[in-house]
Design a protein around this motif. Structure first.
Motif, PDB file in Angstrom:
ATOM      1  N   MET A   1       0.862  -1.218  -0.024  1.00  0.00           N
ATOM      2  CA  MET A   1       0.006  -0.150  -0.033  1.00  0.00           C
ATOM      3  C   MET A   1       0.950   1.277   0.049  1.00  0.00           C
ATOM      4  O   MET A   1       1.978   1.076   0.500  1.00  0.00           O
ATOM      5  CB  MET A   1      -1.051   0.077   1.107  1.00  0.00           C
ATOM      6  CG  MET A   1      -1.928  -1.152   1.298  1.00  0.00           C
ATOM      7  SD  MET A   1      -2.815  -1.200   2.825  1.00  0.00           S
ATOM      8  CE  MET A   1      -3.796   0.287   2.464  1.00  0.00           C
ATOM      9  N   LEU A   2       0.469   2.467  -0.604  1.00  0.00           N
ATOM     10  CA  LEU A   2       1.119   3.602  -0.650  1.00  0.00           C
ATOM     11  C   LEU A   2       1.427   4.085   0.729  1.00  0.00           C
ATOM     12  O   LEU A   2       2.552   4.809   0.734  1.00  0.00           O
ATOM     13  CB  LEU A   2       0.213   4.785  -1.244  1.00  0.00           C
ATOM     14  CG  LEU A   2      -0.006   4.597  -2.976  1.00  0.00           C
ATOM     15  CD1 LEU A   2      -0.833   5.762  -3.245  1.00  0.00           C
ATOM     16  CD2 LEU A   2       1.195   4.539  -3.559  1.00  0.00           C
ATOM     17  N   ALA A   3       0.701   3.515   1.741  1.00  0.00           N
ATOM     18  CA  ALA A   3       1.008   4.194   3.267  1.00  0.00           C
ATOM     19  C   ALA A   3       2.479   3.606   3.426  1.00  0.00           C
ATOM     20  O   ALA A   3       3.393   4.470   4.313  1.00  0.00           O
ATOM     21  CB  ALA A   3       0.143   3.456   4.306  1.00  0.00           C
ATOM     22  N   GLY A   4       2.821   2.507   2.917  1.00  0.00           N
ATOM     23  CA  GLY A   4       4.063   2.031   3.444  1.00  0.00           C
ATOM     24  C   GLY A   4       5.470   2.657   2.611  1.00  0.00           C
ATOM     25  O   GLY A   4       6.466   2.630   2.876  1.00  0.00           O
ATOM     26  N   LEU A   5       5.061   3.494   1.604  1.00  0.00           N
ATOM     27  CA  LEU A   5       5.884   4.343   0.981  1.00  0.00           C
ATOM     28  C   LEU A   5       6.247   5.709   1.584  1.00  0.00           C
ATOM     29  O   LEU A   5       6.914   6.376   1.132  1.00  0.00           O
ATOM     30  CB  LEU A   5       5.552   4.509  -0.460  1.00  0.00           C
ATOM     31  CG  LEU A   5       5.477   3.271  -1.430  1.00  0.00           C
ATOM     32  CD1 LEU A   5       5.033   3.579  -2.767  1.00  0.00           C
ATOM     33  CD2 LEU A   5       6.863   2.464  -1.445  1.00  0.00           C
ATOM     34  N   GLY A   6       5.286   5.951   2.736  1.00  0.00           N
ATOM     35  CA  GLY A   6       5.141   7.185   3.334  1.00  0.00           C
ATOM     36  C   GLY A   6       4.100   8.221   2.924  1.00  0.00           C
ATOM     37  O   GLY A   6       4.135   9.206   3.293  1.00  0.00           O
ATOM     38  N   TRP A   7       2.933   7.607   2.054  1.00  0.00           N
ATOM     39  CA  TRP A   7       2.108   8.336   1.667  1.00  0.00           C
ATOM     40  C   TRP A   7       0.960   8.629   3.000  1.00  0.00           C
ATOM     41  O   TRP A   7       0.859   7.877   3.932  1.00  0.00           O
ATOM     42  CB  TRP A   7       0.909   7.661   0.692  1.00  0.00           C
ATOM     43  CG  TRP A   7      -0.238   8.228   0.278  1.00  0.00           C
ATOM     44  CD1 TRP A   7      -1.495   8.186   0.740  1.00  0.00           C
ATOM     45  CD2 TRP A   7      -0.307   9.030  -0.814  1.00  0.00           C
ATOM     46  NE1 TRP A   7      -2.289   8.985   0.026  1.00  0.00           N
ATOM     47  CE2 TRP A   7      -1.538   9.586  -0.984  1.00  0.00           C
ATOM     48  CE3 TRP A   7       0.518   9.601  -1.596  1.00  0.00           C
ATOM     49  CZ2 TRP A   7      -2.073  10.520  -1.755  1.00  0.00           C
ATOM     50  CZ3 TRP A   7       0.455  10.711  -2.643  1.00  0.00           C
ATOM     51  CH2 TRP A   7      -1.057  11.054  -2.679  1.00  0.00           C
ATOM     52  N   SER A   8       0.400   9.868   3.160  1.00  0.00           N
ATOM     53  CA  SER A   8      -0.278   9.988   4.307  1.00  0.00           C
ATOM     54  C   SER A   8      -1.463  10.968   3.700  1.00  0.00           C
ATOM     55  O   SER A   8      -1.602  11.312   2.592  1.00  0.00           O
ATOM     56  CB  SER A   8       0.287  10.623   5.216  1.00  0.00           C
ATOM     57  OG  SER A   8       0.892  12.087   4.812  1.00  0.00           O
ATOM     58  N   ASP A   9      -2.492  11.268   4.827  1.00  0.00           N
ATOM     59  CA  ASP A   9      -3.494  12.223   4.648  1.00  0.00           C
ATOM     60  C   ASP A   9      -3.006  13.589   4.054  1.00  0.00           C
ATOM     61  O   ASP A   9      -3.697  14.367   3.313  1.00  0.00           O
ATOM     62  CB  ASP A   9      -4.318  12.486   5.980  1.00  0.00           C
ATOM     63  CG  ASP A   9      -5.265  11.462   6.007  1.00  0.00           C
ATOM     64  OD1 ASP A   9      -5.146  10.330   5.322  1.00  0.00           O
ATOM     65  OD2 ASP A   9      -5.470  11.188   7.427  1.00  0.00           O
ATOM     66  N   PHE A  10      -1.660  14.067   4.424  1.00  0.00           N
ATOM     67  CA  PHE A  10      -1.041  15.336   3.986  1.00  0.00           C
ATOM     68  C   PHE A  10      -1.056  15.392   2.430  1.00  0.00           C
ATOM     69  O   PHE A  10      -1.285  16.355   1.884  1.00  0.00           O
ATOM     70  CB  PHE A  10       0.153  15.476   4.657  1.00  0.00           C
ATOM     71  CG  PHE A  10       1.043  16.705   3.980  1.00  0.00           C
ATOM     72  CD1 PHE A  10       0.675  17.933   4.605  1.00  0.00           C
ATOM     73  CD2 PHE A  10       1.727  16.748   2.816  1.00  0.00           C
ATOM     74  CE1 PHE A  10       1.367  19.111   4.222  1.00  0.00           C
ATOM     75  CE2 PHE A  10       2.425  17.918   2.461  1.00  0.00           C
ATOM     76  CZ  PHE A  10       2.238  19.033   2.908  1.00  0.00           C
ATOM     77  N   PHE A  11      -0.813  14.258   1.812  1.00  0.00           N
ATOM     78  CA  PHE A  11      -0.817  14.260   0.221  1.00  0.00           C
ATOM     79  C   PHE A  11      -2.072  13.776  -0.403  1.00  0.00           C
ATOM     80  O   PHE A  11      -2.527  14.495  -1.319  1.00  0.00           O
ATOM     81  CB  PHE A  11       0.366  13.081  -0.013  1.00  0.00           C
ATOM     82  CG  PHE A  11       1.709  13.189   0.441  1.00  0.00           C
ATOM     83  CD1 PHE A  11       2.396  14.386  -0.004  1.00  0.00           C
ATOM     84  CD2 PHE A  11       2.124  12.381   1.506  1.00  0.00           C
ATOM     85  CE1 PHE A  11       3.594  14.524   0.523  1.00  0.00           C
ATOM     86  CE2 PHE A  11       3.386  12.631   2.042  1.00  0.00           C
ATOM     87  CZ  PHE A  11       4.258  13.878   1.688  1.00  0.00           C
TER      88      PHE A  11
END
Length: 321
Positions: A1-11
């Motif tokens: 998942m993108l969250a594992g790459l550092g993706w967050s609600d900020f983006f």
């Protein structure tokens, strides 16, 4: 998942309704003429639109890409940005969307309070959380002295002593390297930065060099910036050794490093007090009382003056002197 790459609600909150069909990709490498990316499936192709330069992108950036043409539609706003001014006034991007900056120095001739204060100002200004990593403690006659001196650099600064060649180093830094977290490693050449990156990543993908015994300096082994997966689930950016770190546009970062001076300044009699000779100066009073190191004040003044003189100016108006 993108969250594992550092993706967050900020983006995610930056996406527009008509961008639902675009792919979110994180930049893992920046070369002279191309970018390298990664998405939830693995390595991802990224193509630049015409008249776009790779220098506009930093390792760690998030971009939106057309899934058919692979062209970058736009770069998302950065949460943090590690950047420094070069001697010619240009800006060099060190990495984007970094959570923690590991400032690495060794317990030998490389250890420099003045230089470490510059690194910490850079980390603070970037919006990252600095952690001071001490290496080569096993070769020092009194490693405790290095740690004590490092403890006076900045209030509440985490300090970790590691041997970057051992798995124990990854364990000591694990709290900053979990899934979705991004760290960057900065420091002089030869202090063990690339070795530490290898250990965190659980591989030997980075080249490392030897140390010259005469001055404890290492061979320069990292020549570009790149994002690597960490065995613990996070991501790490290795950076080239910095020979000269110019202080520019770092006022807030310096305020954090020298918080004891920043907090005394409003107590001075004069609003524009230089803390040098004015009557009623709270900073000079602290020096006389023995609660503020005069050498610390001298370094603050030097860095503050350098920061002021290095402020960029509008094109065509010349540099400030």
């Amino acid at each position: 998942m993108l969250a594992g790459l550092g993706w967050s609600d900020f983006f995610a909150d930056q996406l527009y309704a008509d961008e639902a069909g675009l792919a979110a990709i994180r930049i893992v490498s920046v070369h002279r003429a191309r970018l390298g990316g990664v998405d939830a499936e693995g390595p991802a192709e990224v193509a630049l639109p015409p008249k776009t330069q790779t220098g506009d992108y930093a390792v760690g950036d998030w971009v939106l890409v057309d899934p058919l043409t692979r062209l970058v539609a736009r770069r998302l706003e950065r949460r943090t940005l590690l950047a420094r001014r070069l001697g010619d006034g240009s800006q060099q991007l060190g990495g984007a969307n970094i959570d923690t900056l590991f400032v690495v120095t060794s317990c030998n001739a490389d250890f420099s309070i003045a230089r470490l204060e510059r690194y910490l100002a850079l980390a603070n200004q970037a919006g990252t959380s600095p952690v001071l990593v001490l290496t080569k403690a096993d070769t020092a006659a009194d490693a405790a002295d290095y740690r004590a001196r490092a403890g006076a650099l900045q209030r509440d600064l985490p300090i970790v002593v590691v041997d970057p060649r051992t798995p124990a180093a990854a364990e000591a830094l694990a709290q900053w390297c979990g899934a979705g977290q991004t760290v960057a490693v900065v420091g002089s050449s030869g202090v063990g930065k690339s070795t530490l990156v290898n250990t965190l990543a659980g591989s030997t993908g980075q080249l490392t060099g030897g140390i010259r015994e005469s001055d404890a300096k290492g061979r320069h082994t990292t020549t570009s910036r790149s994002l690597h997966p960490i065995a613990a689930g996070g991501w790490v950016i290795d950076t080239p050794g910095i020979r000269t770190l110019h202080v520019s546009e770092m006022a807030e970062g310096l305020d954090t490093v020298f918080a004891e001076i920043t907090e005394l300044a409003p107590l001075c009699r004069f609003r524009d007090c230089t803390h040098a000779h004015e009557p009623g100066c709270a900073v000079q009073a602290a020096v006389k009382a023995g609660t503020l190191d005069p050498e610390r004040l001298a370094r603050w003044r030097k860095l503050s003056d350098e920061n002021s003189s290095n402020q960029p100016v509008a094109p065509g108006r010349g540099r400030r002197r």
